[in-house]
Structures are given as structure tokens and as C-alpha cells.
Design a protein around this motif. Structure first.
Motif, PDB file in Angstrom:
ATOM      1  N   ASP A 265       0.733  -1.091  -0.088  1.00 19.80           N
ATOM      2  CA  ASP A 265       0.078   0.002  -0.120  1.00 19.80           C
ATOM      3  C   ASP A 265       0.718   1.200  -0.133  1.00 19.80           C
ATOM      4  O   ASP A 265       0.530   2.159  -0.573  1.00 19.80           O
ATOM      5  CB  ASP A 265      -1.014   0.038   1.138  1.00 19.80           C
ATOM      6  N   GLU A 266       2.129   1.113   0.638  1.00 16.97           N
ATOM      7  CA  GLU A 266       2.722   2.467   0.934  1.00 16.97           C
ATOM      8  C   GLU A 266       3.467   2.602  -0.623  1.00 16.97           C
ATOM      9  O   GLU A 266       3.603   3.863  -1.048  1.00 16.97           O
ATOM     10  CB  GLU A 266       3.815   2.351   2.027  1.00 16.97           C
ATOM     11  N   ARG A 267       3.595   1.369  -1.217  1.00 17.30           N
ATOM     12  CA  ARG A 267       4.402   1.573  -2.494  1.00 17.30           C
ATOM     13  C   ARG A 267       3.551   2.180  -3.325  1.00 17.30           C
ATOM     14  O   ARG A 267       3.984   3.057  -4.180  1.00 17.30           O
ATOM     15  CB  ARG A 267       5.133   0.260  -2.815  1.00 17.30           C
ATOM     16  N   LEU A 272       1.195   6.469  -6.634  1.00 16.61           N
ATOM     17  CA  LEU A 272       0.251   7.551  -7.201  1.00 16.61           C
ATOM     18  C   LEU A 272       0.664   9.045  -6.895  1.00 16.61           C
ATOM     19  O   LEU A 272       0.375   9.802  -7.568  1.00 16.61           O
ATOM     20  CB  LEU A 272      -0.773   7.108  -6.309  1.00 16.61           C
ATOM     21  N   GLU A 273       1.354   9.144  -5.820  1.00 15.86           N
ATOM     22  CA  GLU A 273       1.672  10.562  -5.366  1.00 15.86           C
ATOM     23  C   GLU A 273       2.879  11.131  -6.347  1.00 15.86           C
ATOM     24  O   GLU A 273       2.632  12.183  -7.195  1.00 15.86           O
ATOM     25  CB  GLU A 273       2.232  10.681  -4.138  1.00 15.86           C
ATOM     26  N   HIS A 275       3.102   9.866  -9.620  1.00 15.80           N
ATOM     27  CA  HIS A 275       2.367  10.060 -10.777  1.00 15.80           C
ATOM     28  C   HIS A 275       1.448  11.302 -10.887  1.00 15.80           C
ATOM     29  O   HIS A 275       1.414  12.030 -11.686  1.00 15.80           O
ATOM     30  CB  HIS A 275       1.565   8.765 -11.234  1.00 15.80           C
ATOM     31  N   ASP A 276       0.604  11.583  -9.720  1.00 11.66           N
ATOM     32  CA  ASP A 276      -0.556  12.612  -9.728  1.00 11.66           C
ATOM     33  C   ASP A 276       0.004  13.795  -9.427  1.00 11.66           C
ATOM     34  O   ASP A 276      -0.406  14.906  -9.618  1.00 11.66           O
ATOM     35  CB  ASP A 276      -1.493  12.020  -8.901  1.00 11.66           C
ATOM     36  N   GLU A 277       1.095  13.864  -8.550  1.00  9.89           N
ATOM     37  CA  GLU A 277       1.737  15.298  -8.118  1.00  9.89           C
ATOM     38  C   GLU A 277       2.702  15.633  -8.677  1.00  9.89           C
ATOM     39  O   GLU A 277       3.266  16.569  -9.364  1.00  9.89           O
ATOM     40  CB  GLU A 277       2.034  15.051  -6.640  1.00  9.89           C
ATOM     41  N   PHE A 278       3.927  14.597  -8.659  1.00 10.43           N
ATOM     42  CA  PHE A 278       5.299  14.960  -9.551  1.00 10.43           C
ATOM     43  C   PHE A 278       5.233  15.191 -10.892  1.00 10.43           C
ATOM     44  O   PHE A 278       5.759  15.899 -11.457  1.00 10.43           O
ATOM     45  CB  PHE A 278       6.390  14.295  -9.182  1.00 10.43           C
ATOM     46  N   GLY A 279       4.122  14.304 -11.436  1.00 12.14           N
ATOM     47  CA  GLY A 279       4.145  14.181 -13.045  1.00 12.14           C
ATOM     48  C   GLY A 279       3.846  15.362 -13.428  1.00 12.14           C
ATOM     49  O   GLY A 279       4.328  15.788 -14.611  1.00 12.14           O
ATOM     50  N   PRO A 280       2.538  16.072 -13.086  1.00 17.53           N
ATOM     51  CA  PRO A 280       2.053  17.395 -13.683  1.00 17.53           C
ATOM     52  C   PRO A 280       3.146  18.451 -13.540  1.00 17.53           C
ATOM     53  O   PRO A 280       3.382  19.185 -14.235  1.00 17.53           O
ATOM     54  CB  PRO A 280       0.664  17.814 -12.992  1.00 17.53           C
ATOM     55  N   CYS A 281       3.837  18.345 -12.387  1.00 21.84           N
ATOM     56  CA  CYS A 281       4.805  19.690 -12.165  1.00 21.84           C
ATOM     57  C   CYS A 281       5.965  19.261 -13.045  1.00 21.84           C
ATOM     58  O   CYS A 281       6.436  20.375 -13.570  1.00 21.84           O
ATOM     59  CB  CYS A 281       5.364  19.233 -10.689  1.00 21.84           C
ATOM     60  N   LEU A 282       6.417  18.152 -13.260  1.00 19.73           N
ATOM     61  CA  LEU A 282       7.570  17.932 -14.151  1.00 19.73           C
ATOM     62  C   LEU A 282       7.087  18.105 -15.492  1.00 19.73           C
ATOM     63  O   LEU A 282       7.691  18.878 -16.449  1.00 19.73           O
ATOM     64  CB  LEU A 282       7.854  16.435 -14.225  1.00 19.73           C
ATOM     65  N   PHE A 283       5.779  17.900 -16.117  1.00 19.95           N
ATOM     66  CA  PHE A 283       5.111  18.247 -17.157  1.00 19.95           C
ATOM     67  C   PHE A 283       5.286  19.792 -17.303  1.00 19.95           C
ATOM     68  O   PHE A 283       5.663  20.366 -18.676  1.00 19.95           O
ATOM     69  CB  PHE A 283       3.995  17.618 -17.445  1.00 19.95           C
ATOM     70  N   ASP A 327       7.219  16.613   2.225  1.00 23.27           N
ATOM     71  CA  ASP A 327       6.533  15.754   2.910  1.00 23.27           C
ATOM     72  C   ASP A 327       6.593  14.120   2.721  1.00 23.27           C
ATOM     73  O   ASP A 327       6.394  13.435   3.650  1.00 23.27           O
ATOM     74  CB  ASP A 327       4.963  16.005   2.541  1.00 23.27           C
ATOM     75  N   LEU A 328       6.847  13.715   1.557  1.00 20.40           N
ATOM     76  CA  LEU A 328       7.142  12.403   1.152  1.00 20.40           C
ATOM     77  C   LEU A 328       8.279  11.622   2.166  1.00 20.40           C
ATOM     78  O   LEU A 328       8.108  10.792   2.322  1.00 20.40           O
ATOM     79  CB  LEU A 328       7.292  12.228  -0.325  1.00 20.40           C
TER      80      LEU A 328
END
Length: 488
Positions: A265-267, A272-273, A275-283, A327-328
């Protein structure tokens, strides 16, 4: 003079096993039988000693009585044969005393000649009692001379010698009979005890077999309660221990499965974080970087206002990535532990909860604490407070949470209490937790962390809300550990 080098030390011969070790190596049944035999032998020695003492006294009394009877026999014979001649009187006396028991009587005439019968009856010379037994019982031989007087004149002498062998034969016969009867009785008793000991000790053999199975991690073994009350209690305790070990094994299995699930679950949540958080920022960073590149490569003079806007957007995205990354990392490992005092680290934890859950009031009392109590203790306190507050907000819908940590110098222990005003725990879940902690991975993990440090963990309904009480013993000789934490 030359000295030869010393040779190797002499090898001592193997020591023989001491009697105590040989006795301890015997089976319990054999030791009990040997003890009974020793008691029987002691009783036999005491009984034989009593027989010898009583027999010596009885033989002595019998000899004295026999000597007194001889005088009566001689006087009676003389009284019955007053008119007979001295020679006839002596022969009559010899005839009467030759078969007397316990004594030998020799009759002599006035001149000292021994009176002999024409056809004397043979006297038994062989005896049943062995010489050693006769020597133990026989009194000192006595000899007595009794004058024979008839019509006022001494006509002879009776020489009396005690002979106790006949009486000793009787005592020997009684002793042999009693010994044979006692031997048969004791053999029967030993046989009965051997069988009884076997049946009584059989549950112990079953107990040993059961312990062997427990040693082989077979916790399904159970013992049937024997008839003996004491052994039945032992069997009951054994079954309770086996049941507890079985439940502990099942609980460990559940915890292992929950741990694997929690890791997955932690992995998954981390992925997900990312993908959902860092992905848009990197894009977004990539898009702004491409826009800056196009403006820089344009033939016309680049618009400084647009470049400044793109730079501001890139800076904001970088700040957002840094916050997400912080936070991570903090969730994976509280980086402040070991770097700042424990109290400040816990205050940072409360500040983080306040920022994420503004509708809930978080209070903390962390006074008079040392800088740190070691990696394991500090991390356990941090994780327990973190998990308790998370449960209070997520499951209890609490509006007020208070955490308190204090050091008890009297008992050298660290006391932790987290109290909230939420909905509390269901009755069934509370009983499950008390009976074996069949709760989620969070509660089970807290319990496992605390018990690994020899501490105690209690979870109670506070009506309203829930209260978590933790006591962790401290090493009296500890030193403050300020090294950074390298593992969770």
C-alpha cells in the motif's frame, strides 16, 4: 648439564560419573523402586536387630528356668526312689535327665565315675541355625554342679551344662518363616508399585512427548487430562501454553501479511503521488522550459515580461515539488529525529497536523524531556503519536487531540498519553484488541513497537473519544543519543 624440553602435560584419565550423576540418569520409576527397596532393607535390618535382641533375652530366661527345673527333677527322682540302692537311683536319674532340652546333664557316682546306661538314646547333634546366627543369640554357657543326697548321704553329683541350640533352632525357624513371608509380601508390593508408578508417570512421558512437539513448532498438540488432579493441572497448563503459542503464531502470520500489505500500500500510494503530483509538475516544468527556449530562439527581441512570468512559474513549480518531496520523505522517515531535540520534533509533528487538519485542535505537552532517548525509543514515541493522531482524525472524527509525553524519574520510564474526543472504539473491537490485537496494521504496529522495548500499550474508550497509554522503560545508565536516525 642440558635440560630436555618439557613434554606435553599428562592426560588425565576420563573421570567417572559421580554417583549423583548416575542416580540422576536413572528413570524416575527406577529411582522410586530403589527408594522402596532401601526402605525395605532398612526395615529388615531393624526387624532382624529386634529379633536378635529379643531372642537373646528369651534364651537367657529359658536357660535360667531350665536350671531351676533340673533341681526339681533331681529332688523328685530322689523322693520317689528312697528305698532303691544308690546305683539304681543314679541310673534312674540318668534315665530321666538324658532327654531334657536346653541342658546336658552328666550323672557321676560318689567316686566320680560317670553313670552310663546300657542302651542310651542317641541325642541329636545337628542343628538348623547357622553358626553366625547362634553366635549372635547364644548366651555365655553355664556349668553347675548339683550334689545328689539320699538318706542323708551324698551318693553322687549331677553336672549341668546349658545347651541353648535347641531354643536357637526354634528362633531360627521363626526368623526364616517371617523372612520368607516378608520377602513374598515385599516382592508383591514392589511389583504392584512398579505397575502403579508406570501408570502414574505415564502422563509425564506424554508431557515430554508434547514438549518435544512444541519444540518442533507443532502447536496443535494437546494432552488428555489424566486422572491425577496434580497432573491434570499440569496438562491443563500445557494445553493453555500450546493454545497461546498457536494464537501467537497465527497473530504473527496476520501481522506478516498485514506488513506485506502495508508495504504494498505504501509503495502504491508513493507511486500514485509521484504520478499525480510530481508528474504534472514535471510536465509543467518541461512546458515552461520549452517556452523559454522558443522565446530565446526567436529572431525578435524576447519579451522580458513573458520571460519573467515563465521564470516565476518555474520557481513556483520547483517550490511545490520541494514541498511534496519534503512531505514524502518525512512520511517515509522523520528526518528531524536525531537532528533536533525530541520535544521540538514532536512540536513539528503537531504543526504539520495543524496545517493539514485546520478544523481539529492539536495540543502537546512535552516538557522536562531529555534531548533524546535513543533511536528506537524516539522513533517509537514519534510513530505512536503520529498513528494515534491519524486514527483520531481519520476514524474518530475528533475535534480536539492532546498528546503528552513525560519522563518518570521515580520508575525510569517514559509515559506517553494521546487523548481525543472522537467517536471512540466499538465494544467488539476493544475486546479484540485486548484479547490479541486483531486490529489494523497501525494499532498492531504500535503494540509491536512498544512491546519490543519491553513496554506496555493500552487502548481504552474515554467516553467520549479514545485514550492511548504507553509506558516505555528507560535504561538508568543511558546516555543521550544525538546520532542521526538511519532506519525506520
Amino acid at each position: 648439564m642440558t635440560l630436555s624440553p618439557p613434554g606435553p602435560p599428562p592426560v588425565e584419565p576420563a573421570k567417572r560419573a559421580s554417583p549423583r550423576l548416575r542416580w540422576a540418569s536413572l528413570p524416575t520409576r527406577a529411582r522410586l523402586v530403589v527408594l522402596v527397596l532401601a526402605i525395605d532393607l532398612l526395615a529388615a535390618v531393624v526387624s532382624f536387630s529386634l529379633i536378635v535382641v529379643n531372642a537373646r533375652s528369651a534364651v537367657q530366661v529359658e536357660m535360667q528356668a531350665t536350671l531351676a527345673n533340673i533341681e526339681l527333677v533331681v529332688a523328685d527322682t530322689i523322693g520317689l526312689a528312697q528305698s532303691a540302692s544308690p546305683a539304681s537311683l543314679l541310673r534312674t536319674l540318668e534315665l530321666r535327665v538324658q532327654d531334657l532340652r536346653h541342658v546336658r546333664v552328666a550323672v557321676f557316682d560318689a567316686e566320680g565315675g560317670k553313670v552310663a546306661l546300657a542302651n542310651p538314646r542317641a541325642r541329636r547333634e545337628s542343628h538348623l541355625a547357622p553358626h553366625w546366627f547362634a553366635a549372635l543369640i547364644a548366651p555365655t554357657p553355664q556349668r553347675d554342679e548339683l550334689p545328689i543326697v539320699a538318706q542323708g548321704q551324698r551318693i553322687g553329683t549331677a553336672l549341668i551344662t546349658t545347651e541353648p541350640l535347641d531354643e536357637i533352632d526354634e528362633v531360627w525357624g521363626y526368623t526364616v518363616s517371617l523372612s520368607l513371608a516378608s520377602l513374598c509380601l515385599n516382592l508383591g508390593l514392589l511389583g504392584a508399585l512398579y505397575i502403579a508408578f508406570g501408570r502414574v508417570l505415564a502422563p509425564l512421558t506424554q508431557l515430554a512427548d508434547g514438549l518435544t512437539q512444541l519444540e518442533r513448532h507443532d502447536y496443535t498438540v494437546r494432552l488428555d487430562p489424566p486422572a491425577s488432579r496434580e497432573l491434570a493441572i499440569i496438562a491443563e497448563r500445557f494445553n493453555s501454553v500450546a493454545e497461546a503459542l498457536s494464537e501467537a503464531r497465527a497473530a504473527n502470520g496476520r501481522l506478516n501479511r498485514q506488513l506485506l500489505t502495508a508495504q504494498d500500500d505504501e509503495r502504491r500510494r508513493t507511486a500514485l503521488e509521484l504520478h499525480d503530483e510530481f508528474g504534472p509538475c514535471l510536465f509543467a516544468l518541461e512546458a515552461n522550459a520549452a517556452s523559454v527556449t522558443r522565446m530565446a530562439q526567436a529572431e525578435s527581441q524576447p519579451d522580458r515580461a513573458k520571460l519573467t512570468a515563465r521564470a516565476d512559474e518555474i520557481s513556483a513549480i520547483v517550490g511545490q515539488v520541494q514541498g511534496l518531496n519534503r512531505d514524502l520523505l518525512n512520511r517515509l522517515r522523520p528526518h528531524a529525529l536525531g537532528q533536533v531535540p525530541l520535544a521540538e520534533c514532536l512540536q513539528l509533528l503537531l504543526r504539520n497536523f495543524r496545517s493539514r487538519h485546520s478544523e481539529t485542535v492539536f495540543e502537546g505537552r512535552f516538557t522536562d524531556l531529555a534531548r533524546g532517548y535513543g533511536d528506537l525509543v524516539d522513533l517509537t514515541v514519534f510513530r505512536c503519536i503520529q498513528e494515534s493522531m491519524t486514527n483520531a482524525v481519520r476514524h474518530g472524527e475528533a475535534r480536539h487531540v492532546t498528546a503528552e509525553v513525560s519522563e518518570s524519574h521515580a520508575s525510569d520510564a517514559l509515559r506517553v498519553e494521546i487523548r481525543d474526543d472522537g467517536t471512540g472504539l466499538a465494544e467488539k473491537r476493544t475486546s479484540d484488541l485486548d484479547g490479541g490485537f486483531r486490529g489494523g496494521i497501525g494499532l498492531s504496529g504500535m503494540r509491536e513497537r512498544v512491546e519490543a522495548l519491553s513496554g506496555t500499550f493500552h487502548l481504552d474508550n474515554a467516553a467520549p473519544g479514545t485514550v492511548v497509554r504507553i509506558v516505555i522503560p528507560l535504561d538508568p545508565e543511558r546516555t543521550e543519543d544525538t546520532s542521526p536516525i538511519v532506519s525506520v
